[in-house]
Scaffold this active site. Structure first.
Site, PDB file in Angstrom:
ATOM      1  N   GLU A  58      -5.490 -28.754 -12.170  1.00 24.96           N
ATOM      2  CA  GLU A  58      -5.378 -29.943 -13.045  1.00 24.96           C
ATOM      3  C   GLU A  58      -5.056 -29.581 -14.500  1.00 24.96           C
ATOM      4  O   GLU A  58      -4.466 -30.376 -15.218  1.00 24.96           O
ATOM      5  CB  GLU A  58      -6.691 -30.746 -12.960  1.00 24.96           C
ATOM      6  CG  GLU A  58      -6.781 -31.938 -13.876  1.00 24.96           C
ATOM      7  CD  GLU A  58      -6.386 -33.269 -13.236  1.00 24.96           C
ATOM      8  OE1 GLU A  58      -5.493 -33.287 -12.366  1.00 24.96           O
ATOM      9  OE2 GLU A  58      -6.968 -34.286 -13.627  1.00 24.96           O
ATOM     10  N   THR A  81      -0.037 -38.955 -17.086  1.00 23.72           N
ATOM     11  CA  THR A  81      -0.816 -38.144 -18.035  1.00 23.72           C
ATOM     12  C   THR A  81       0.120 -37.234 -18.829  1.00 23.72           C
ATOM     13  O   THR A  81      -0.095 -36.990 -20.015  1.00 23.72           O
ATOM     14  CB  THR A  81      -1.866 -37.314 -17.273  1.00 23.72           C
ATOM     15  OG1 THR A  81      -2.721 -38.220 -16.572  1.00 23.72           O
ATOM     16  CG2 THR A  81      -2.717 -36.473 -18.202  1.00 23.72           C
TER      17      THR A  81
HETATM   18  N1  HSE Z   1      -8.312 -35.417 -21.102  1.00 26.67           N
HETATM   19  C1  HSE Z   1      -7.143 -35.873 -20.423  1.00 26.67           C
HETATM   20  C2  HSE Z   1      -6.235 -36.555 -21.400  1.00 26.67           C
HETATM   21  C3  HSE Z   1      -7.544 -36.827 -19.339  1.00 26.67           C
HETATM   22  O1  HSE Z   1      -6.729 -37.403 -22.159  1.00 26.67           O
HETATM   23  O2  HSE Z   1      -5.048 -36.270 -21.431  1.00 26.67           O
HETATM   24  C4  HSE Z   1      -6.388 -37.263 -18.492  1.00 26.67           C
HETATM   25  O3  HSE Z   1      -6.193 -36.411 -17.412  1.00 26.67           O
END
Ligand code: HSE
Length: 309
Positions: free
Chosen positions: A133, A182
């Site tokens: 991820e 994202t």
């Molecule tokens: N921390 C990550 C972001 C969460 O804000 O991009 C999304 O996967």
């Protein structure tokens, strides 16, 4: 049940929780189920029902299968198990900021690990999931449940502390009808930030955790605010600031983007009328910006990934 088969359940998650960009997360009572059978033959069957089922790859590019393969190979079973049957039932909305990709990754890793007799611990699974991820804030709560604080050191070692707050919070989520990748939501972020913004977030993230652990609701006011990512993402989520204001005006203790968005999550005291009112006001605020949205009212999941069959 077949010895090489398991059914697992993994919660959806909300990352960042306002000031904890890439570090804080929570698990919510919305779940994806995966029924996995490992096969010696090199055949792959992937079936999905539920949210976004029609968009899910059914070949070896499938993220759940890729995660399962990681465990199979790293445990030295790559030659023994070459194929599989995967049946998924997805309830976590896809690409909305509720951790659908983390749930998929954790489901594949966790299920394969169970079938193989648990060669790896939950902490190993956290490490593998973070490798896939790229950041631990969604995968950690998907694995451990509760609220999570995660850090990654310079060697890529991940550490997660999971806890249950002393304050009973309801999670009121406005779910817009459009997806947001994202990748795109990270591209709009600056490479460096002003020191004052970093200080703003360090203070709030620390206050948030201290208040939750000690049950001090009055210190939550302002503790979900953020200066590191939300201001830059405003342009990707029409009406975002107004939805925040609507949720707060309706009585939420705090409101922020869920993960990278576009979902907006409000934290409310447990009171049905209050929760419903926050949901209605946030959905209405989105509507004023021509965004159709639904609402989910969830609790904190306390268990993380688990075997259900
Ligand atoms: N921390 C990550 C972001 C969460 O804000 O991009 C999304 O996967």
């Amino acid at each position: 049940m077949d010895a090489n088969r398991v059914v697992v359940r993994v919660p959806g998650t909300s990352a960042n929780c306002g000031p904890g960009f890439d570090c804080l997360g929570l698990a919510a009572t919305i779940y994806n189920d995966l029924d996995l059978t490992l096969l010696e033959e090199e055949t792959l069957t992937i079936e999905a029902t539920g949210d976004g089922a029609e968009t899910i790859p059914t070949d070896d590019k499938n993220i759940v299968w890729r995660a399962a393969r990681m465990v199979i190979e790293r445990s030295g079973n790559g030659d023994k198990f070459k194929g599989g049957i995967l049946r998924m039932e997805n309830r976590v909305p896809m690409s909305r900021g509720l951790g659908s990709s983390a749930a998929a990754i954790v489901a594949g890793l966790f299920a394969a690990n169970e079938v193989l007799g648990k060669p790896f611990t939950r902490n190993d699974i956290l490490k593998f999931a973070t490798e896939i991820e790229g950041h631990p804030d969604n995968v950690a709560p998907a694995i451990f449940g509760g609220f999570t604080v995660s850090t990654v050191d310079h060697r890529g070692q991940v550490q997660t502390f999971s806890f249950l707050p002393k304050i009973k919070l309801k999670l009121v989520v406005a779910v817009p009808d459009f997806p947001l990748s994202t990748r795109i939501a990270r591209q709009v972020l600056p490479k460096t930030v002003p020191l004052k913004d970093a200080v703003f977030n360090v203070g709030r993230a620390s206050m948030l955790i201290a208040a939750l652990i000690n049950g001090k609701e009055k210190f939550l006011a302002g503790a979900f605010d953020d200066a590191l990512h939300q201001p830059y993402r405003t342009k990707l989520v029409p009406g975002m600031q107004e939805v925040f204001s609507a949720g707060k005006k309706a009585g939420a203790l705090g409101v922020c983007l869920s993960g990278a968005g576009p979902c907006v999550i409000a934290f409310s005291a447990a009171d049905k009328r209050l929760e419903n009112n926050i949901a209605v006001e946030m959905v209405q605020a989105f509507k004023r910006y021509d965004v159709q949205a639904g609402a989910l009212i969830l609790d904190l999941d306390t268990r993380g990934a688990l075997v259900i069959g």
